[in-house]
Motif scaffolding. Sequence first.
Motif, PDB file in Angstrom:
ATOM      1  N   THR A  71       0.870  -1.217   0.107  1.00  0.00           N
ATOM      2  CA  THR A  71       0.029   0.001   0.123  1.00  0.00           C
ATOM      3  C   THR A  71       0.731   1.295  -0.019  1.00  0.00           C
ATOM      4  N   VAL A  72       2.124   1.145   0.683  1.00  0.00           N
ATOM      5  CA  VAL A  72       2.884   2.363   0.671  1.00  0.00           C
ATOM      6  C   VAL A  72       3.464   2.597  -0.617  1.00  0.00           C
ATOM      7  N   SER A  76       3.185   5.778  -2.983  1.00  0.00           N
ATOM      8  CA  SER A  76       4.299   6.650  -3.623  1.00  0.00           C
ATOM      9  C   SER A  76       4.265   6.887  -5.019  1.00  0.00           C
ATOM     10  N   ALA A  77       3.804   5.645  -5.535  1.00  0.00           N
ATOM     11  CA  ALA A  77       3.826   5.702  -7.035  1.00  0.00           C
ATOM     12  C   ALA A  77       2.549   6.507  -7.494  1.00  0.00           C
ATOM     13  N   MET A  78       1.489   6.794  -6.803  1.00  0.00           N
ATOM     14  CA  MET A  78       0.344   7.430  -7.156  1.00  0.00           C
ATOM     15  C   MET A  78       0.669   8.869  -7.038  1.00  0.00           C
ATOM     16  N   THR A  79       1.340   9.132  -5.986  1.00  0.00           N
ATOM     17  CA  THR A  79       2.096  10.683  -5.658  1.00  0.00           C
ATOM     18  C   THR A  79       3.037  11.084  -6.489  1.00  0.00           C
ATOM     19  N   LEU A  80       4.100  10.375  -6.928  1.00  0.00           N
ATOM     20  CA  LEU A  80       4.792  10.579  -7.955  1.00  0.00           C
ATOM     21  C   LEU A  80       4.264  10.773  -9.457  1.00  0.00           C
ATOM     22  N   ASP A  81       3.361   9.751  -9.691  1.00  0.00           N
ATOM     23  CA  ASP A  81       2.761   9.920 -10.882  1.00  0.00           C
ATOM     24  C   ASP A  81       1.904  11.358 -10.903  1.00  0.00           C
ATOM     25  N   MET A  82       1.029  11.565  -9.776  1.00  0.00           N
ATOM     26  CA  MET A  82       0.421  12.760  -9.871  1.00  0.00           C
ATOM     27  C   MET A  82       1.219  14.041  -9.845  1.00  0.00           C
ATOM     28  N   LEU A  83       2.233  14.406  -9.308  1.00  0.00           N
ATOM     29  CA  LEU A  83       3.020  15.209  -9.411  1.00  0.00           C
ATOM     30  C   LEU A  83       3.710  15.519 -10.543  1.00  0.00           C
ATOM     31  N   SER A  84       4.096  14.603 -11.331  1.00  0.00           N
ATOM     32  CA  SER A  84       4.746  14.531 -12.487  1.00  0.00           C
ATOM     33  C   SER A  84       3.675  14.570 -13.902  1.00  0.00           C
ATOM     34  N   GLY A  85       2.442  14.638 -13.644  1.00  0.00           N
ATOM     35  CA  GLY A  85       1.486  14.361 -14.528  1.00  0.00           C
ATOM     36  C   GLY A  85       1.736  13.086 -15.622  1.00  0.00           C
ATOM     37  N   GLY A  86       1.899  12.038 -14.777  1.00  0.00           N
ATOM     38  CA  GLY A  86       1.698  10.746 -15.452  1.00  0.00           C
ATOM     39  C   GLY A  86       3.266  10.358 -16.107  1.00  0.00           C
ATOM     40  N   ARG A  87       4.063  10.539 -15.385  1.00  0.00           N
ATOM     41  CA  ARG A  87       5.451  10.071 -15.777  1.00  0.00           C
ATOM     42  C   ARG A  87       6.279   9.123 -15.055  1.00  0.00           C
ATOM     43  N   PHE A  88       5.665   8.377 -14.034  1.00  0.00           N
ATOM     44  CA  PHE A  88       6.078   7.696 -13.320  1.00  0.00           C
ATOM     45  C   PHE A  88       5.988   6.041 -13.677  1.00  0.00           C
ATOM     46  N   LEU A  89       7.074   5.195 -13.354  1.00  0.00           N
ATOM     47  CA  LEU A  89       6.981   3.829 -13.630  1.00  0.00           C
ATOM     48  C   LEU A  89       7.537   3.164 -12.501  1.00  0.00           C
ATOM     49  N   ILE A  90       6.515   2.225 -12.158  1.00  0.00           N
ATOM     50  CA  ILE A  90       6.884   1.469 -10.866  1.00  0.00           C
ATOM     51  C   ILE A  90       7.675   0.197 -11.317  1.00  0.00           C
ATOM     52  N   GLY A  91       8.954   0.216 -10.595  1.00  0.00           N
ATOM     53  CA  GLY A  91      10.032  -0.885 -10.910  1.00  0.00           C
ATOM     54  C   GLY A  91       9.973  -1.497  -9.149  1.00  0.00           C
ATOM     55  N   ARG A 123      -2.481  -2.928  -7.550  1.00  0.00           N
ATOM     56  CA  ARG A 123      -3.494  -2.723  -8.668  1.00  0.00           C
ATOM     57  C   ARG A 123      -4.849  -2.453  -7.999  1.00  0.00           C
ATOM     58  N   ALA A 124      -5.165  -3.158  -7.012  1.00  0.00           N
ATOM     59  CA  ALA A 124      -6.287  -2.687  -6.302  1.00  0.00           C
ATOM     60  C   ALA A 124      -6.300  -1.307  -5.561  1.00  0.00           C
ATOM     61  N   VAL A 125      -5.333  -0.903  -5.229  1.00  0.00           N
ATOM     62  CA  VAL A 125      -5.218   0.188  -4.521  1.00  0.00           C
ATOM     63  C   VAL A 125      -5.449   1.422  -5.797  1.00  0.00           C
ATOM     64  N   LEU A 126      -4.646   1.230  -6.786  1.00  0.00           N
ATOM     65  CA  LEU A 126      -4.605   2.313  -7.882  1.00  0.00           C
ATOM     66  C   LEU A 126      -5.940   2.331  -8.398  1.00  0.00           C
ATOM     67  N   ALA A 127      -6.446   1.203  -8.774  1.00  0.00           N
ATOM     68  CA  ALA A 127      -8.017   1.018  -9.403  1.00  0.00           C
ATOM     69  C   ALA A 127      -8.863   1.916  -8.589  1.00  0.00           C
ATOM     70  N   ARG A 128      -8.814   1.775  -7.487  1.00  0.00           N
ATOM     71  CA  ARG A 128      -9.592   2.315  -6.571  1.00  0.00           C
ATOM     72  C   ARG A 128     -11.138   2.400  -6.840  1.00  0.00           C
ATOM     73  N   GLU A 129     -11.406   1.052  -6.846  1.00  0.00           N
ATOM     74  CA  GLU A 129     -12.840   0.617  -7.157  1.00  0.00           C
ATOM     75  C   GLU A 129     -13.650   0.173  -5.869  1.00  0.00           C
ATOM     76  N   LYS A 130     -13.015   0.020  -5.058  1.00  0.00           N
ATOM     77  CA  LYS A 130     -13.662  -0.451  -3.613  1.00  0.00           C
ATOM     78  C   LYS A 130     -12.496  -0.502  -2.563  1.00  0.00           C
ATOM     79  N   ARG A 158      -7.759  10.287  -6.070  1.00  0.00           N
ATOM     80  CA  ARG A 158      -7.862   9.648  -7.240  1.00  0.00           C
ATOM     81  C   ARG A 158      -6.780   9.818  -8.237  1.00  0.00           C
ATOM     82  N   PRO A 159      -5.953   8.611  -8.543  1.00  0.00           N
ATOM     83  CA  PRO A 159      -4.707   8.718  -9.460  1.00  0.00           C
ATOM     84  C   PRO A 159      -5.116   9.246 -10.648  1.00  0.00           C
ATOM     85  N   VAL A 160      -3.877   9.843 -11.279  1.00  0.00           N
ATOM     86  CA  VAL A 160      -3.781  10.291 -12.565  1.00  0.00           C
ATOM     87  C   VAL A 160      -4.053   9.255 -13.478  1.00  0.00           C
ATOM     88  N   ARG A 161      -3.198   8.185 -13.321  1.00  0.00           N
ATOM     89  CA  ARG A 161      -3.722   6.847 -13.990  1.00  0.00           C
ATOM     90  C   ARG A 161      -3.735   5.721 -13.023  1.00  0.00           C
TER      91      ARG A 161
END
Length: 339
Positions: A71-72, A76-91, A123-130, A158-161
């Motif tokens: 979840t952390v 982190s991925a959601m935050t960096l993706d949001m701050l960068s306008g959708g430029r983050f990749l999770i490795g 993926r469940a966290v980022l999908a934010r469906e429930k 709500r994630p950018v992606r």
Amino acid sequence: MRLGLNSGGWSTNNADLIARAQEAERLGYHSLWTAEVYGTDAVTTAAWLLANTSRINVGTGIMQMTARVPTVTAMSAMTLDMLSGGRFLIGIGASGPQVVEGWHGVAYGQPLKRTREYIEIMRAVLAREKPLEHHGDHYDVPLRGGTGLGKPLMLINRPVRAQIPIYIAAIGPQNVAMTAEIADGWLPIFFSPFRMSVWNESLAKGFAKGGKDAAGFDISPSVSVVVGDDLDKCRAQIKPGLAFYIGGMGARDKNFYNDLARRYGYEDAARRIQDLFLSRKRDEATAAVPDELVDEVALIGPRERIKERLQAWKESGVTTLRISAASIDTVRMMAELAA
């Protein structure tokens, strides 16, 4: 074949790192990649690179899974993706017992099962469906037991992606197959484009199990690039790292990098390197690294030699080649050769 640039761990020469990153962006590189072992962390460096660029993607190569709950990592991925306008990749990656247990103080356990659960939760966290609920062998959310006060929660923002690309670092046969099955990309180390027979079965098995093919799957190995006319001097810059991983990054009977060298056909050399390294004879272990192995997993020598050998990487199926380059001149040269 696209290009990525490894930043490695953070150093005191921050201006040089940013200069190389910005030049890679100007030249049209696809991505920048950060790293962590037991020094600088990958997330902080990624944030700094994103803040100092405007178009290029930035990925973590890698975040160690046992260092942070899924979840952390998703936050982190959601935050960096949001701050960068959708430029983050999770490795992400399992790392190895030496670091996981010796540094993080966490049982290494079952890395394949852990990775599956980790990605399912992210993926469940980022999908934010429930609200999140996951009860597996490694992660129990909300925790059963404890105070009894835990309840299912959903990501506030709500994630950018909703589907940020997820890459897995893997070199073992089962791990590579799982990566092909469930991930968006693969981050191998010490990859040899001349040994696709080592990887093809695992990739095919994973794609079949995941109901997909190679289309859209990013094969993104890391390769060190050393430019120079003296091949021996160029190889001398690569051999210490290979000796460290093959000889000392793990126990005698559990070293994934040693296993990989053996699968490449360097059984005797792998055994000798490990014996010497574990006997604290590091210089001799370095000298025992075969020239041929260096030539397979690195791009070294004069420009024309690198150009010629780069063709094998282009033909192997690699889609994003992540280079490690010490100078802006090398970053520029690789952009020209890969075009």
